[in-house]
Design an enzyme around this catalytic site. Sequence first.
Site, mmCIF file in Angstrom:
data_model
loop_
_atom_site.group_PDB
_atom_site.id
_atom_site.type_symbol
_atom_site.label_atom_id
_atom_site.label_comp_id
_atom_site.label_asym_id
_atom_site.label_seq_id
_atom_site.Cartn_x
_atom_site.Cartn_y
_atom_site.Cartn_z
ATOM 1 N N LYS A 95 -28.372 15.238 -69.442
ATOM 2 C CA LYS A 95 -29.554 15.275 -68.583
ATOM 3 C C LYS A 95 -29.801 16.731 -68.184
ATOM 4 C CE LYS A 95 -28.052 10.876 -66.607
ATOM 5 N NZ LYS A 95 -28.645 9.995 -67.615
ATOM 6 N N TYR B 135 -36.532 8.860 -64.592
ATOM 7 C CA TYR B 135 -37.033 8.346 -65.859
ATOM 8 C C TYR B 135 -38.505 8.708 -65.957
ATOM 9 C CZ TYR B 135 -32.947 5.279 -65.371
ATOM 10 O OH TYR B 135 -31.676 4.788 -65.192
ATOM 11 N N HIS C 282 -32.794 6.195 -71.483
ATOM 12 C CA HIS C 282 -31.828 7.108 -70.875
ATOM 13 C C HIS C 282 -32.576 7.925 -69.809
ATOM 14 C CE1 HIS C 282 -28.381 9.862 -70.995
ATOM 15 N NE2 HIS C 282 -29.236 10.863 -71.035
#
Lengths: 360, 360
Positions: free
Chosen positions: A338, A296, A307
């Site tokens: 991602k 993160y 997210h």
Amino acid sequence: MRATLDGDVVRAAGDARQRFHDARGYGRASGPDVTLARVEAAHLLYRGDLDAVSGMDFRSFFCDSVASEAGFAARFLVYADLRERGFYLAPAREGWPGSDERGARADGADEGNGSRDAGVDADILVFERGEKPGGPVAHRVRVVGEREELATGDLADCTLAVVDEESEVSYFACAAGGGFDGRTEYDLPDGLDADLLDDRVVCWSPPPALYERAFYGQPVSGRDDADVDALQLSLVEAADLAARGAVDLDADAVVERGRTVEGERFDRRLSVYRELRDRGVVPKTGYKFGADFRTYDAVESVAELPHSERLVRVVEPDHRFHPRELALDVRLAGGVRKRMVFALAGDDTNDYLTVERLTP
Amino acid sequence: MRATLDGDVVRAAGDARQRFHDARGYGRASGPDVTLARVEAAHLLYRGDLDAVSGMDFRSFFCDSVASEAGFAARFLVYADLRERGFYLAPAREGWPGSDERGARADGADEGNGSRDAGVDADILVFERGEKPGGPVAHRVRVVGEREELATGDLADCTLAVVDEESEVSYFACAAGGGFDGRTEYDLPDGLDADLLDDRVVCWSPPPALYERAFYGQPVSGRDDADVDALQLSLVEAADLAARGAVDLDADAVVERGRTVEGERFDRRLSVYRELRDRGVVPKTGYKFGADFRTYDAVESVAELPHSERLVRVVEPDHRFHPRELALDVRLAGGVRKRMVFALAGDDTNDYLTVERLTP
């Protein structure tokens, strides 16, 4: 039109220069004639634009080329695929369009078999859509078969074209750097009470901010029915916090435990973990995604957790990437929105490599 | 209420039997008292239902248990997680509910440290929702840490609970068999003309049905701009077709080439490929999913190709599964709505194992 094999190139005369080079971007001009790499000549045979090269039809010429140039079949498949996608392209080879600047070594050394030149970092140059050969390069394509292992250096800043066993091509964009943009800020407590228990650490009665803002650990007390106020820490989290003085444990003892349960891999993972924390990035376990960490960039609070942007796999600097593992990691990361980052954890510094799927 | 540690169990008297055993399914009744496994006593301490065991609070008892029983911390985390999900559960241990039939060996041998009994295939029994301890078993749970490698036998017909380094639990349902339901039918041609080229085969002017119905290979002629009628075959496809007489190549030569480029892995993959084809299943490359094959139970025609149902990874029969790889494979398969099947390719027979994510 006559096309003749001459060493590792094909020379075509007649209207070949106008038809193939000027109009459609094949080969290099040689006065009134055109010189074609084998892959270009094969493509012209394949399309029926050439009938024969030195008497060989497509089948004969293709078989001859496979026998003459290592990796020819894969290179041909990628060349044909990219042509079909509507790009102009050129073999990355001295004298061919686009290769003077960067495609070939200055001294022009050549393996002589038409495959990738020594010191050349690509096999095929793809020009930007709508650009003629010699214009701006959109992709420097490195062609590999799915069984070829890749060194880290093979992946730096290129487009990788992997030809699988059934001749389908997958493209990956490989770029140096992880793209982290760490913006997480927090203060750490001092000398918290903690126990090193087996392959994890339990920290007793921690200040709530250690979890809620800094996002270390997993609260035991977060469970509905618990009467216990404690935070479970992974060994990397605990080793990091111990080194920063936040928990009252001997950092070396935690690292030693990590090595016991994980081997030297633990040191590599810890090195990446610490560097990311230093850069304001929050790494948490990536187990559910089969990775070392998910990360993160900016955590304000766990209650409003964003997210996670990246999955990180920690590897040795001399790791050999297997294209199948690469496909697996990158596909999974893409599926959960991602980016896939490989951390090459060295003794002194860590390098990062971002790999994404690409449709040229 | 008094609770006392006695060897590897905790004995509680007073109203413990009524409160813990009869009402909430902890432990085994011993006359008016109750005998608790360490994991059960720790959970009662954790919830505040017990204040102390032999003078130890949760922290002391937990630390003592971690030191006494291998894998205690992970087992406790899974026990607590499953209790929180509203199930009755019991340690798989002789004398505890549900263990008489299958949970413990008939001779009752015990390692003496309360961890998984020798010959016992689970750590925790989870009873069906709404069922009391001793009722029908919903899950036979095997608890592992994310760093423990698993043998094939560890995965047969159980629910695997993997505790990751940050103490989160992931569950996997493991079942013997691949669940294939092959219903693809086709006829093969005889002795087609083909060339073995590097790490693939090209079959020239094949009958269209070889691709369109039997779904072998990848047509060169499928490309828009091709003037060539040919089918590219992978080495496993070609070895299979050669052995069936459909292409005019020496099957041994194709296998030899496969071994050259892939090692003995090629033999294992070919063995699984052939068995699946024999069973009416169509395997195609799983490269884009990082697997060996994706499979189709029933192909009517490539023009109306169904969604492939499974991803198959071929491993050695004595393969050690790493929980992180398991998470990666199973997660990816789930993300593309396929089942993950591991093919354990032996010298004589292949066994299959299906693994899925599970939320108890």
